[in-house]
Scaffold this active site. Structure first.
Site, PDB file in Angstrom:
ATOM      1  N   GLU A  78       0.851  -1.193   0.000  1.00 58.82           N
ATOM      2  CA  GLU A  78       0.000   0.000   0.000  1.00 58.82           C
ATOM      3  C   GLU A  78       0.891   1.249   0.000  1.00 58.82           C
ATOM      4  OE1 GLU A  78      -3.381   0.380  -0.395  1.00 58.82           O
ATOM      5  OE2 GLU A  78      -2.540   2.375  -0.606  1.00 58.82           O
ATOM      6  N   PHE A  79       0.509   2.227  -0.822  1.00 59.19           N
ATOM      7  CA  PHE A  79       1.326   3.434  -0.924  1.00 59.19           C
ATOM      8  C   PHE A  79       0.604   4.680  -0.411  1.00 59.19           C
ATOM      9  CE2 PHE A  79       2.917   0.525  -4.211  1.00 59.19           C
ATOM     10  CZ  PHE A  79       4.255   0.478  -3.871  1.00 59.19           C
ATOM     11  N   LEU A  80      -0.576   4.512   0.201  1.00 61.26           N
ATOM     12  CA  LEU A  80      -1.321   5.710   0.627  1.00 61.26           C
ATOM     13  C   LEU A  80      -0.560   6.457   1.708  1.00 61.26           C
ATOM     14  CD1 LEU A  80      -2.690   5.099   3.632  1.00 61.26           C
ATOM     15  CD2 LEU A  80      -4.331   3.855   2.282  1.00 61.26           C
ATOM     16  N   LEU A 134      11.264  17.206  -1.513  1.00 63.36           N
ATOM     17  CA  LEU A 134      12.508  17.973  -1.594  1.00 63.36           C
ATOM     18  C   LEU A 134      12.362  19.271  -0.808  1.00 63.36           C
ATOM     19  CD1 LEU A 134      14.977  16.972  -3.142  1.00 63.36           C
ATOM     20  CD2 LEU A 134      14.409  18.529  -4.984  1.00 63.36           C
ATOM     21  N   ALA A 155      12.944  21.099   2.741  1.00 59.53           N
ATOM     22  CA  ALA A 155      13.694  20.904   3.992  1.00 59.53           C
ATOM     23  C   ALA A 155      12.764  21.102   5.187  1.00 59.53           C
ATOM     24  CB  ALA A 155      14.840  21.898   4.049  1.00 59.53           C
ATOM     25  N   GLY A 156      13.043  20.412   6.251  1.00 61.28           N
ATOM     26  CA  GLY A 156      12.217  20.516   7.455  1.00 61.28           C
ATOM     27  C   GLY A 156      12.846  19.736   8.585  1.00 61.28           C
ATOM     28  N   CYS A 214       5.976   5.036   8.957  1.00 64.66           N
ATOM     29  CA  CYS A 214       6.571   4.217   7.886  1.00 64.66           C
ATOM     30  C   CYS A 214       8.069   4.436   7.674  1.00 64.66           C
ATOM     31  CB  CYS A 214       5.821   4.454   6.579  1.00 64.66           C
ATOM     32  SG  CYS A 214       4.130   3.840   6.662  1.00 64.66           S
ATOM     33  N   LYS A 242      10.762   3.228  10.370  1.00 63.95           N
ATOM     34  CA  LYS A 242      10.867   1.769  10.555  1.00 63.95           C
ATOM     35  C   LYS A 242      11.286   1.065   9.250  1.00 63.95           C
ATOM     36  CE  LYS A 242       6.064   0.242   9.811  1.00 63.95           C
ATOM     37  NZ  LYS A 242       6.211  -0.556   8.595  1.00 63.95           N
TER      38      LYS A 242
HETATM   39  N1  NAD Z   1      -0.001   4.152   8.022  1.00 65.53           N
HETATM   40  C1  NAD Z   1       0.404   4.356   6.781  1.00 65.53           C
HETATM   41  O1  NAD Z   1       0.427   5.478   6.299  1.00 65.53           O
HETATM   42  C2  NAD Z   1       0.849   3.191   5.929  1.00 65.53           C
HETATM   43  C3  NAD Z   1       0.992   3.376   4.547  1.00 65.53           C
HETATM   44  C4  NAD Z   1       1.395   2.299   3.760  1.00 65.53           C
HETATM   45  C5  NAD Z   1       1.660   1.076   4.347  1.00 65.53           C
HETATM   46  N2  NAD Z   1       1.531   0.927   5.699  1.00 65.53           N
HETATM   47  C6  NAD Z   1       1.796  -0.397   6.278  1.00 65.53           C
HETATM   48  O2  NAD Z   1       0.546  -1.031   6.522  1.00 65.53           O
HETATM   49  C7  NAD Z   1       0.612  -1.812   7.719  1.00 65.53           C
HETATM   50  C8  NAD Z   1      -0.455  -1.362   8.694  1.00 65.53           C
HETATM   51  O3  NAD Z   1      -0.165  -0.027   9.076  1.00 65.53           O
HETATM   52  P1  NAD Z   1      -1.216   0.863   9.884  1.00 65.53           P
HETATM   53  O4  NAD Z   1      -0.628   2.211   9.995  1.00 65.53           O
HETATM   54  O5  NAD Z   1      -2.560   0.689   9.279  1.00 65.53           O
HETATM   55  O6  NAD Z   1      -1.167   0.118  11.302  1.00 65.53           O
HETATM   56  P2  NAD Z   1      -2.134   0.338  12.549  1.00 65.53           P
HETATM   57  O7  NAD Z   1      -1.303   0.073  13.741  1.00 65.53           O
HETATM   58  O8  NAD Z   1      -2.865   1.622  12.426  1.00 65.53           O
HETATM   59  O9  NAD Z   1      -3.225  -0.836  12.385  1.00 65.53           O
HETATM   60  C9  NAD Z   1      -2.970  -2.182  12.552  1.00 65.53           C
HETATM   61  C10 NAD Z   1      -4.228  -2.814  13.142  1.00 65.53           C
HETATM   62  O10 NAD Z   1      -4.095  -4.233  13.144  1.00 65.53           O
HETATM   63  C11 NAD Z   1      -4.775  -4.736  14.278  1.00 65.53           C
HETATM   64  N3  NAD Z   1      -4.352  -6.124  14.524  1.00 65.53           N
HETATM   65  C12 NAD Z   1      -3.177  -6.571  15.015  1.00 65.53           C
HETATM   66  N4  NAD Z   1      -3.200  -7.921  15.079  1.00 65.53           N
HETATM   67  C13 NAD Z   1      -4.383  -8.326  14.591  1.00 65.53           C
HETATM   68  C14 NAD Z   1      -5.006  -9.610  14.383  1.00 65.53           C
HETATM   69  N5  NAD Z   1      -4.371 -10.746  14.686  1.00 65.53           N
HETATM   70  N6  NAD Z   1      -6.238  -9.649  13.862  1.00 65.53           N
HETATM   71  C15 NAD Z   1      -6.888  -8.513  13.550  1.00 65.53           C
HETATM   72  N7  NAD Z   1      -6.370  -7.278  13.733  1.00 65.53           N
HETATM   73  C16 NAD Z   1      -5.139  -7.193  14.243  1.00 65.53           C
HETATM   74  C17 NAD Z   1      -4.400  -3.747  15.362  1.00 65.53           C
HETATM   75  O11 NAD Z   1      -5.274  -3.800  16.466  1.00 65.53           O
HETATM   76  C18 NAD Z   1      -4.501  -2.425  14.599  1.00 65.53           C
HETATM   77  O12 NAD Z   1      -5.788  -1.851  14.689  1.00 65.53           O
HETATM   78  C19 NAD Z   1       2.043  -1.673   8.229  1.00 65.53           C
HETATM   79  O13 NAD Z   1       2.811  -2.724   7.736  1.00 65.53           O
HETATM   80  C20 NAD Z   1       2.505  -0.361   7.617  1.00 65.53           C
HETATM   81  O14 NAD Z   1       3.895  -0.302   7.450  1.00 65.53           O
HETATM   82  C21 NAD Z   1       1.117   1.950   6.492  1.00 65.53           C
END
Ligand code: NAD
Length: 432
Positions: A151-153, A253, A255-256, A263, A266
């Site tokens: 996901e890229f959002l 690009l 600065a901040g 994301c 990590k």
């Molecule tokens: N947040 C972003 O902007 C973004 C963008 C692209 C990709 N990602 C990736 O997407 C993934 C999710 O990110 P997020 O920000 O949505 O995380 P988040 O922490 O907001 O949500 C994860 C959810 O999963 C639930 N969960 C954990 N274990 C579970 C299980 N066994 N069954 C059901 N639910 C369970 C948690 O309670 C939590 O609500 C990550 O790998 C992240 O790197 C995030």
């Protein structure tokens, strides 16, 4: 199609609501009972513009459902999206895949007919292979296919990003399944999104390589800003001048402060660990991680210098504490380091954030949440503009108490140094 999103966080909830809006039936599952109860009561657990309307509309149509019953949701779906968190592992800074693997094993117990299992969570290359192995402990390979669809959002723009993505990346070793996902995304492809299909490992790596590249761009311009400060050059001119080159591009690009959020910090660390694991030194990415860490210290040093290294009893107002605007996400926000540091040194902190008070600061003394900009800045010795929420772009500085000469440190370059000087304000910004 019948879909199930496992993990109803920023990614699972937004993509679940958007898939429902495209006409699919979507079950959103989470282990967090509180979250699911809220959603069933039309309360949105996160701050994301436009999400509330989208969730309520699709719930009312009966296309979007929320449950803690994972088994039921899996059994009723054809395509299962894994959207749980992959936070940084405390042990070695790699991605903690325990949530993903737990879900994989739960899925394996509930496969009642052929399922497409899609990893939307950001996972290191070869994780799909491991998920497949876990499921094969209980089910034959002919009963499922594991696909990667990173996901890229971006938080704050999540709905727009989901509905109008630059590209949709699907990694599958099975052509039929890849076509099935292409047809799920067809409405977005028709609106101009490019569908790129590759193998599973390729898709997993595209996500990390993209995030690390964007983090590199940010760190690069931040280091150039440091040089601008020493040489009397305006970083904004450099960003514009560089960005006009189409090979470089102007985005990411500016600065901040150090990059933050859930994301980039990590993912840059995790891909560096993956590199080491496969005996490949990703030295550029490792430097970016170091540069970003150093930047946090550098900006704290700047605050100390602005206050002539006398922090005790100084009133400091923070405008915005989230890592970026239009989100309530505090993960890896610079404010989490800056505010407690200054508080420990004796500063009295007021803060205001349009997304509300933060639990991260609620039990620390001398850190107060204020309901608006002007209460937060009242009698401040220093105002730190930390996050570029729109309402911080038009502050009426005349309304702020003039009992002291106001100092402002603008980490987002929202104002022109010249016009701030004219207003009699002592203004510091980044790379200018
Ligand atoms: N947040 C972003 O902007 C973004 C963008 C692209 C990709 N990602 C990736 O997407 C993934 C999710 O990110 P997020 O920000 O949505 O995380 P988040 O922490 O907001 O949500 C994860 C959810 O999963 C639930 N969960 C954990 N274990 C579970 C299980 N066994 N069954 C059901 N639910 C369970 C948690 O309670 C939590 O609500 C990550 O790998 C992240 O790197 C995030």
């Amino acid at each position: 199609m019948k879909l199930c999103m496992i993990g109803t966080g920023y990614v699972g909830l937004v993509s679940g609501a958007c898939f429902a809006d495209l006409g699919n039936t979507v079950w959103c599952v989470d282990t967090d009972i509180n979250k699911i109860e809220k959603l069933n009561n039309n309360e949105i657990p996160i701050y994301e513009p436009g999400l509330e309307e989208l969730v309520i509309k699709n719930k009312n149509f009966g296309r979007l459902k929320f449950t803690t019953n994972l088994n039921l949701a899996i059994k009723n779906s054809d395509i299962i999206f894994i959207c749980v968190g992959t936070p940084i592992s405390k042990k070695n800074k790699s991605a903690d895949l325990s949530y993903v693997f737990k879900v994989a094993s739960q899925i394996s117990s509930n496969i009642n007919k052929f399922k497409v299992i899609v990893t939307k969570s950001t996972v290191p290359v070869m994780t799909g292979d491991k998920i497949e192995k876990i499921i094969m402990k209980k089910k034959r390979k002919t009963h499922f296919e594991v696909v990667s669809n990173p996901e890229f959002l971006r938080e704050g723009e999540a709905i727009r990003d989901f509905k109008f993505p630059d590209r949709i990346v699907v990694g599958s070793n099975n052509k039929k399944v890849s076509k099935k996902l292409e047809s799920l995304y067809e409405p977005l492809i028709k609106k101009g999104a490019t569908f790129f299909s590759t193998n599973r490992r390729g898709a997993e790596l595209i996500k990390y390589a993209s995030n690390a590249f964007l983090a590199t761009k940010i760190s690069y311009i931040n280091e150039i800003a440091n040089l601008c400060e020493k040489t009397g050059v305006n970083i904004e001119d450099i960003s514009i001048g560089m960005g006009l080159d189409k090979r470089i591009g102007s985005r990411f690009l500016r600065a901040g402060p150090a990059y933050g959020g859930s994301c980039f910090p990590k993912d840059t660390r995790a891909i560096a660990v993956t590199g080491d694991l496969y005996k490949t030194n990703l030295s550029i990415i490792k430097s970016v991680v170091k540069s970003n860490e150093k930047r946090k210290i550098l900006l704290i040093e700047r605050i100390k210098n602005i206050l002539s290294r006398k922090i005790k009893k100084k009133k400091i107002a923070f405008l915005g504490v989230t890592f970026k605007p239009n989100t309530d996400d505090m993960r890896e926000s610079l404010s989490l380091l800056m505010i407690p540091f200054l508080q420990k040194k004796g500063a009295l902190i007021n803060y205001y954030d349009p997304s509300g008070e933060k639990k991260e600061f609620s039990n620390i003394k001398n850190i107060n949440y204020c309901e608006n900009i002007y209460d937060a800045c009242n009698k401040a010795d220093l105002i730190v503009i930390h996050t570029e929420w729109d309402e911080f772009k038009t502050i009426d500085f005349k309304k702020i108490s003039k009992s002291k000469k106001i100092k402002i440190f603008d980490l987002r370059n929202l104002y022109s140094p010249k016009s701030m000087k004219k207003k009699g304000l002592v203004y510091y910004s980044i790379g200018r």
